[in-house]
Design an enzyme around this catalytic site. Structure first.
Site, PDB file in Angstrom:
ATOM      1  N   THR A  48       0.856  -1.185   0.000  1.00  0.00           N
ATOM      2  CA  THR A  48       0.000   0.000   0.000  1.00  0.00           C
ATOM      3  C   THR A  48       0.893   1.236   0.000  1.00  0.00           C
ATOM      4  OG1 THR A  48      -0.142   0.363   2.399  1.00  0.00           O
ATOM      5  CG2 THR A  48      -1.588  -1.322   1.461  1.00  0.00           C
ATOM      6  N   CYS A  49       0.275   2.414   0.088  1.00  0.00           N
ATOM      7  CA  CYS A  49       1.079   3.628   0.128  1.00  0.00           C
ATOM      8  C   CYS A  49       1.890   3.726   1.420  1.00  0.00           C
ATOM      9  CB  CYS A  49       0.192   4.862  -0.024  1.00  0.00           C
ATOM     10  SG  CYS A  49      -1.106   4.998   1.224  1.00  0.00           S
ATOM     11  N   ASN A  50       1.478   2.990   2.446  1.00  0.00           N
ATOM     12  CA  ASN A  50       2.160   3.078   3.738  1.00  0.00           C
ATOM     13  C   ASN A  50       3.065   1.901   4.049  1.00  0.00           C
ATOM     14  OD1 ASN A  50       1.294   5.560   4.615  1.00  0.00           O
ATOM     15  ND2 ASN A  50      -0.539   4.776   5.620  1.00  0.00           N
ATOM     16  N   GLU A 111      -7.841   4.288  10.281  1.00  0.00           N
ATOM     17  CA  GLU A 111      -8.054   4.460   8.835  1.00  0.00           C
ATOM     18  C   GLU A 111      -8.776   3.236   8.272  1.00  0.00           C
ATOM     19  OE1 GLU A 111      -7.249   3.626   4.824  1.00  0.00           O
ATOM     20  OE2 GLU A 111      -5.723   2.915   6.211  1.00  0.00           O
ATOM     21  N   GLN A 117      -7.619  -3.213   1.668  1.00  0.00           N
ATOM     22  CA  GLN A 117      -6.308  -3.489   1.079  1.00  0.00           C
ATOM     23  C   GLN A 117      -5.762  -4.837   1.549  1.00  0.00           C
ATOM     24  OE1 GLN A 117      -4.573   0.164   2.448  1.00  0.00           O
ATOM     25  NE2 GLN A 117      -4.763   1.158   0.458  1.00  0.00           N
ATOM     26  N   GLY A 184      -7.135   9.703 -12.385  1.00  0.00           N
ATOM     27  CA  GLY A 184      -7.222   8.383 -11.778  1.00  0.00           C
ATOM     28  C   GLY A 184      -8.664   8.017 -11.539  1.00  0.00           C
ATOM     29  N   ALA A 185      -8.937   6.715 -11.450  1.00  0.00           N
ATOM     30  CA  ALA A 185     -10.307   6.262 -11.256  1.00  0.00           C
ATOM     31  C   ALA A 185     -10.381   5.106 -10.272  1.00  0.00           C
ATOM     32  CB  ALA A 185     -10.918   5.845 -12.594  1.00  0.00           C
ATOM     33  N   GLY A 186      -9.391   5.001  -9.387  1.00  0.00           N
ATOM     34  CA  GLY A 186      -9.412   3.957  -8.361  1.00  0.00           C
ATOM     35  C   GLY A 186     -10.221   4.387  -7.153  1.00  0.00           C
ATOM     36  N   MET A 188      -9.257   5.493  -4.211  1.00  0.00           N
ATOM     37  CA  MET A 188      -8.806   6.743  -3.623  1.00  0.00           C
ATOM     38  C   MET A 188      -9.307   7.927  -4.433  1.00  0.00           C
ATOM     39  SD  MET A 188      -6.622   7.617  -0.999  1.00  0.00           S
ATOM     40  CE  MET A 188      -5.145   6.615  -0.913  1.00  0.00           C
TER      41      MET A 188
END
Length: 407
Positions: A48-50, A111, A117, A184-186, A188
């Site tokens: 993930t982003c983290n 979160e 995820q 983007g179209a996800g 988020m």
């Protein structure tokens, strides 16, 4: 038998390192195949982003080194990925995943996106996970659900998209009537676009890959936009004819991706969240359009990992560029009131760790119990034959009946 977690997260590695470790779904099988060839009995990759974390069942002695090698190849520059990472084993590894799924290990406490995820990581890795990790990830999703239903840890949980909208509000004040460009179209991007539309922002949605996803998001936002008087435009770089047809239904006009760069001259807010492996918003593409703004401020909110926007873009006149770490730091301030829910959430985690470990420890006893039962069966059969030898007068039918009765 053992379980291990090898990886990095937002506490151990900065964004410029984490974005290099990020794995797209299509890259997961090959990475896990390498890990399994190094001796692991199963693997799941959560990226993930983290965080980028390899969950391993029965890892061999060389398995952690293989994980570090996979990540180091992405890092380059003579550095080792292990400098930014951690290795957690057994009960602590189980606890780690449960805390991740519950939102206790997130940059933003509670979160909510992380549970989805975790599910996606498990599904992407399913063919290589093995039975132990299947059970572990199923139980992790249960833990996340329990924490969110039995505590208020996620109540009103802030998110990076909501923080992005809050930041834009600080720059422009009232957002109603502003123009936003969303690349983007996800999930988020959809959440961010929804937040913007709810504030009365005119949103242009750009999909640089999968048109179908963009269409679904645009249609949802289009329905909402009609009730709120907000216009939505769909932008796609493929199947332009279809994009045009859908846009006409929404009372908007269709654009190609190449035309999106011109919108940097008129948009007030640009929000990016694509799955591109490299920056798509470059100085060369947008500098000419930004130069025509006449000094008007432009807020660029980059939610992607790897980042969508070159850092050089943030040096352009009156451009305010924020990346995912900036946005999550802002959102984290909104979670202070939920810290009192942490003890209750940790108790749920501890209870479920005990439950899983009791099951897992039982697996180690299965071979012993099986061998013990086989020995008892052999002993029973030997004693039965010895007894039957002393009963030579019995007919074959009586002997067969006694053998059957002693089974």
């Amino acid at each position: 038998m053992s379980i291990a977690v090898v990886g990095v997260n937002h506490r151990t590695a900065p964004l410029e390192v984490r974005e290099r470790f990020a794995h797209a779904p299509r890259e997961v099988p090959a990475a896990l195949e390498r890990v399994l060839s190094a001796g692991a009995g199963g693997g799941v990759l959560l990226s993930t982003c983290n965080r980028t974390e390899f969950y391993l069942a029965e890892p061999g002695d060389a398995t952690p080194a293989t994980v570090w090698a996979i990540l180091t190849e992405r890092l380059g520059e003579g550095r080792s990925a292990s400098e930014y990472g951690y290795l957690v084993r057994d009960r602590d590894a189980v606890r780690h995943l449960y805390r991740v799924s519950a939102g206790l290990d997130s940059m933003i406490l509670g979160e909510s996106q992380i549970q989805g995820q975790v599910r996606e990581a498990w599904e992407t890795s399913r063919s290589l996970a093995g039975p132990v990790l299947h059970r572990l990830f199923q139980s992790a999703l249960l833990v996340g659900a329990r924490v969110r239903s039995e505590t208020a840890l996620a109540a009103g949980a802030a998110s990076a998209p909501s923080a992005a909208v809050a930041l834009a509000g600080k720059i422009f004040g009232r957002l109603a009537g502003r123009v936003a460009l969303v690349l983007g179209a996800g999930d988020m991007a959809e959440l961010a676009a929804s937040c913007l539309v709810s504030e009365g922002v005119r949103v242009t949605l750009v999909a640089n890959r999968t048109y179908e996803r963009a269409q679904a998001v645009a249609e949802e936002l289009g329905a909402r936009a009609l009730t709120e008087g907000v216009r939505v435009t769909l932008v796609a770089n493929r199947t332009y004819e279809r994009a045009q047809a859908v846009a006409e239904e929404l009372g908007a006009r269709a654009l190609t991706l190449d035309e999106a760069w011109e919108h940097f001259a008129s948009a007030d807010i640009v929000l990016t969240s694509t799955a591109a492996p490299h920056a798509v918003v470059t100085w060369e593409r947008v500098a000419p359009a930004i130069a025509r703004r006449g000094g008007r401020p432009l807020c660029i909110l980059d939610l992607a990992v790897p980042r969508d926007v070159e850092p050089a873009v943030g040096q352009l006149e009156n451009v305010f560029l924020y990346d995912i770490d900036d946005l999550q730091a802002v959102a984290a301030h909104a979670t202070a009131d939920r810290h009192h829910e942490v003890p209750a959430a940790e108790r749920i985690v501890s209870d479920e760790v005990d439950r899983f470990w009791a099951w897992y420890a039982g697996l180690a006893a299965v071979p012993v119990l099986k061998e013990f039962r086989e020995r008892l069966d052999d002993l029973r059969a030997a004693e039965l034959e010895r007894a039957l030898k002393r009963l030579a007068h019995l007919s074959p039918e009586d002997r067969a009946q006694r053998r059957h009765a002693c089974r």
